[in-house]
Scaffold this motif. Structure first.
Motif, PDB file in Angstrom:
ATOM      1  N   THR A 306       1.029  -1.173   0.160  1.00 25.30           N
ATOM      2  CA  THR A 306      -0.050   0.195  -0.160  1.00 25.30           C
ATOM      3  C   THR A 306       0.815   1.348   0.026  1.00 25.30           C
ATOM      4  N   ALA A 307       0.573   2.270  -0.556  1.00 21.15           N
ATOM      5  CA  ALA A 307       1.188   3.639  -0.787  1.00 21.15           C
ATOM      6  C   ALA A 307       0.289   4.754  -0.864  1.00 21.15           C
ATOM      7  N   GLY A 308      -0.013   5.479   0.467  1.00 21.35           N
ATOM      8  CA  GLY A 308      -0.999   6.349   0.434  1.00 21.35           C
ATOM      9  C   GLY A 308      -2.448   5.856   0.357  1.00 21.35           C
ATOM     10  N   GLU A 309      -3.218   6.211  -0.656  1.00 18.48           N
ATOM     11  CA  GLU A 309      -4.545   5.766  -1.031  1.00 18.48           C
ATOM     12  C   GLU A 309      -4.542   4.788  -2.182  1.00 18.48           C
ATOM     13  N   THR A 310      -3.436   4.067  -2.160  1.00 21.62           N
ATOM     14  CA  THR A 310      -3.497   3.222  -3.529  1.00 21.62           C
ATOM     15  C   THR A 310      -2.706   1.901  -3.063  1.00 21.62           C
ATOM     16  N   TYR A 311      -3.060   0.744  -3.759  1.00 20.86           N
ATOM     17  CA  TYR A 311      -2.377  -0.537  -3.613  1.00 20.86           C
ATOM     18  C   TYR A 311      -2.150  -1.460  -4.729  1.00 20.86           C
ATOM     19  N   GLY A 312      -1.362  -2.492  -4.478  1.00 22.34           N
ATOM     20  CA  GLY A 312      -1.172  -3.221  -5.784  1.00 22.34           C
ATOM     21  C   GLY A 312      -0.082  -4.434  -5.370  1.00 22.34           C
ATOM     22  N   LYS A 313      -0.129  -5.541  -6.283  1.00 22.19           N
ATOM     23  CA  LYS A 313       0.806  -6.494  -6.082  1.00 22.19           C
ATOM     24  C   LYS A 313       2.027  -6.387  -7.270  1.00 22.19           C
ATOM     25  N   ILE A 314       3.358  -6.540  -6.725  1.00 21.64           N
ATOM     26  CA  ILE A 314       4.225  -6.034  -7.620  1.00 21.64           C
ATOM     27  C   ILE A 314       4.460  -7.231  -8.571  1.00 21.64           C
ATOM     28  N   ARG A 315       4.165  -7.010  -9.808  1.00 23.24           N
ATOM     29  CA  ARG A 315       4.297  -7.769 -10.999  1.00 23.24           C
ATOM     30  C   ARG A 315       5.728  -7.761 -11.639  1.00 23.24           C
ATOM     31  N   ALA A 316       6.422  -6.338 -11.645  1.00 20.49           N
ATOM     32  CA  ALA A 316       7.669  -6.381 -12.116  1.00 20.49           C
ATOM     33  C   ALA A 316       8.578  -5.293 -11.353  1.00 20.49           C
ATOM     34  N   MET A 317       9.833  -5.653 -10.906  1.00 15.52           N
ATOM     35  CA  MET A 317      10.636  -4.695 -10.300  1.00 15.52           C
ATOM     36  C   MET A 317      12.041  -4.365 -11.001  1.00 15.52           C
ATOM     37  N   PHE A 318      12.564  -3.011 -10.860  1.00  8.93           N
ATOM     38  CA  PHE A 318      13.830  -2.980 -11.743  1.00  8.93           C
ATOM     39  C   PHE A 318      14.746  -2.122 -10.794  1.00  8.93           C
ATOM     40  N   ASP A 319      15.925  -2.153 -11.027  1.00  8.99           N
ATOM     41  CA  ASP A 319      16.766  -1.372 -10.268  1.00  8.99           C
ATOM     42  C   ASP A 319      16.808  -0.007 -11.031  1.00  8.99           C
ATOM     43  N   TYR A 320      17.954   0.921 -10.393  1.00  5.62           N
ATOM     44  CA  TYR A 320      17.873   2.436 -10.868  1.00  5.62           C
ATOM     45  C   TYR A 320      18.498   2.303 -12.157  1.00  5.62           C
ATOM     46  N   GLN A 321      19.206   1.440 -12.915  1.00  3.02           N
ATOM     47  CA  GLN A 321      19.661   1.094 -14.283  1.00  3.02           C
ATOM     48  C   GLN A 321      18.581   0.579 -15.030  1.00  3.02           C
ATOM     49  N   GLY A 322      17.466   0.168 -14.725  1.00  4.20           N
ATOM     50  CA  GLY A 322      16.460  -0.419 -15.430  1.00  4.20           C
ATOM     51  C   GLY A 322      16.583  -2.069 -15.537  1.00  4.20           C
ATOM     52  N   ASN A 323      17.304  -2.708 -14.839  1.00  5.80           N
ATOM     53  CA  ASN A 323      17.603  -4.102 -14.811  1.00  5.80           C
ATOM     54  C   ASN A 323      16.703  -4.768 -13.944  1.00  5.80           C
ATOM     55  N   PRO A 324      15.963  -5.771 -14.533  1.00  4.80           N
ATOM     56  CA  PRO A 324      15.041  -6.701 -13.618  1.00  4.80           C
ATOM     57  C   PRO A 324      15.515  -7.182 -12.414  1.00  4.80           C
ATOM     58  N   ILE A 325      15.007  -7.106 -11.193  1.00  8.62           N
ATOM     59  CA  ILE A 325      15.402  -7.604 -10.112  1.00  8.62           C
ATOM     60  C   ILE A 325      14.453  -8.335  -9.429  1.00  8.62           C
ATOM     61  N   LYS A 326      14.461  -9.037  -8.433  1.00 11.70           N
ATOM     62  CA  LYS A 326      13.586  -9.927  -7.687  1.00 11.70           C
ATOM     63  C   LYS A 326      13.381  -9.244  -6.118  1.00 11.70           C
ATOM     64  N   SER A 327      14.531  -8.638  -5.676  1.00 13.25           N
ATOM     65  CA  SER A 327      14.370  -8.067  -4.364  1.00 13.25           C
ATOM     66  C   SER A 327      15.264  -7.081  -4.220  1.00 13.25           C
ATOM     67  N   ALA A 328      14.725  -6.263  -3.176  1.00 14.19           N
ATOM     68  CA  ALA A 328      15.731  -4.864  -2.856  1.00 14.19           C
ATOM     69  C   ALA A 328      15.847  -4.673  -1.233  1.00 14.19           C
ATOM     70  N   GLY A 329      16.865  -4.239  -0.740  1.00 13.78           N
ATOM     71  CA  GLY A 329      16.854  -4.006   0.795  1.00 13.78           C
ATOM     72  C   GLY A 329      17.101  -2.758   0.956  1.00 13.78           C
TER      73      GLY A 329
END
Length: 456
Positions: A306-329
């Motif tokens: 959830t973020a503010g007044e919106t929500y969703g399930k993460i379908r895709a995630m990318f690092d700051y260079q646009g590379n697909p990643i599976k997790s982020a700390g």
């Protein structure tokens, strides 16, 4: 004249010949002649250092002492951001160091964008493709094996929104000050905002390559604004740099790591997952794309957030260079696709156990926002504020003062500070001349302060 007959005088670390003559009650010509007799050629508007000024003062019957500045007060200037409160609730044994998160503020045209570009081009982590191809509002650099996360927010819109929502995500602020221009009105506003957010400040004294750069004058102005340079017995690191010539960048990065070590930037990568929305937009083909800064825990692909007044399930995630990643700390910026609407910059995000739980959370927030909007129709008055003081709910009155002329501003501040008592302390966050601006209201919102205008 013997040493015992010398009159005492306090002089700043640097001073012009004209100012020195005024303080010594001597003619500028006599001061210039004294300088010449000591091998120093200077005109009436030229800056000289304390040691030189002290020699002139001594020959004209004065015993000079170096002006000292009180270090900035350590008392809190605003509310502690929510994300810091949440990290404080984690088990201390589970907290480990995380990369510092840095944002850059400063007066317009003092070189913020050029400095960011210089740092990025010289130090981008794993920059194998000649630079970042996808701008997502944040990036990371590496210095001596340490990662530093920079929030790249054009116009600093995200930083402003974060302050207003009490979720400002930076650990350290780099205040860019041009050595040829010095401290300007926006510089003072940036200082007030950073202090309200309780974020340590490092000064990047930029444009030292300019022929009219005056480092001593800029340091003097910084000290007067409450940022006493470390080499003047203060606690503010001032790093001379030239973004154009790309000099001093390593020193600046080293200063960031030094401050980061002092303030112990920690998080629990196995703990509750939350962070801040840096920016978000709606893409015609991919839907809502949001840039998030993870501040605690580990965000994973497939998580429901959830973020503010919106929500969703993460379908895709990318690092700051646009590379697909599976997790982020912690301290890692990511770009995600999944939210059902565009969140506001500065909103906090957190994970939910299920989409059903997320929907319920968002619905509750919407109702709370509606109630808050209704209650805000009646603005809080000073009478209501003092009623809270009498009830023991408040111990500090935070003020932002605006006046029409500088001559009025100083006695107003002095009179207000005289109102300090054991029950109520007066804390003037920001004082300046001119009309009340949107930035003043933003700072007041962040710090729960009152804006008072005198003849503006």
């Amino acid at each position: 004249m013997t040493e015992n007959e010398l009159k005492e005088i306090i002089l700043p670390p640097s001073i012009t010949v004209r100012e020195l003559s005024e303080r010594l009650n001597a003619s500028p010509i006599n001061v210039i002649k004294t300088l010449m007799s000591n091998g120093v050629m200077a005109n009436i508007n030229q800056q000289i250092d304390f040691d030189t000024a002290a020699i002139v003062a001594s020959e004209l019957g004065y015993d000079a002492a170096l002006e000292t500045f009180d270090a900035a007060e350590k008392e809190p200037l605003g509310e502690i951001p929510l994300w810091r409160q949440l990290i404080a609730r984690e088990d201390p044994d589970d907290l480990i160091p995380r990369p510092p998160v840095v944002t850059i503020l400063g007066h317009v045209d003092h070189g913020k964008t050029t400095l960011l570009d210089a740092i990025r081009s010289a130090n981008v982590v794993n920059d194998e493709y000649g630079g970042i191809t996808q701008h997502i509002g944040a990036y990371q650099v590496q210095h001596d094996g340490n990662i530093i996360t920079f929030l790249d927010t054009p116009g600093h819109a995200a930083f402003t929104a974060m302050r207003a929502r009490g979720a400002q995500g930076a650990d350290i602020v780099i205040l860019v000050v041009a050595a040829d221009d010095g401290v300007m009105p926006q510089t003072k506003e940036a200082i007030a905002h950073a202090k309200a957010a309780q974020v340590p400040i490092i000064v990047a004294l930029n444009k030292i390559d300019r022929p009219n750069a005056d480092i001593n004058r800029a340091k003097q102005q910084l000290a007067e604004a409450g940022l006493v340079p470390d080499d003047w017995e203060g606690d503010t690191l001032v790093v001379p740099v030239s973004a154009k010539e790309k000099t001093g960048l390593d020193d600046l990065l080293e200063a960031i790591l030094l401050v980061a070590n002092d303030i112990e930037i920690l998080a629990n990568p196995e703990g509750t997952v939350f962070g801040t929305v840096i920016e978000a937009r709606r893409d015609r083909s991919r839907g809502v794309i949001a840039t998030l800064l993870v501040q605690n825990g580990t965000l994973k692909k497939g998580d429901v957030i959830t973020a503010g007044e919106t929500y969703g399930k993460i379908r895709a995630m990318f690092d700051y260079q646009g590379n697909p990643i599976k997790s982020a700390g912690p301290s890692v910026p990511v770009s995600i696709m999944s939210l059902d609407d565009v969140p506001a910059a500065g909103d906090m995000f957190e994970t939910a156990k299920s989409e059903r739980e997320a929907r319920t959370t968002v619905r509750d927030r919407e109702l709370a926002a509606q109630e808050a909007a209704q209650s805000q129709k009646q603005a809080a008055s000073l009478e209501q504020l003092f009623a809270r003081f009498q009830a023991g709910e408040e111990k500090e009155l935070r003020l932002i003062i605006k006046a029409d002329v500088q001559g009025s501003l100083e006695p107003i501040q002095s009179s207000l500070r005289d109102l300090n008592t054991d029950e109520i302390s007066i804390n003037i966050l920001h004082a300046a001349t001119g009309n009340i601006t949107e930035n003043d209201i933003m700072l007041a919102t962040t710090a729960n302060a009152i804006v008072i205008g005198f003849n503006v």
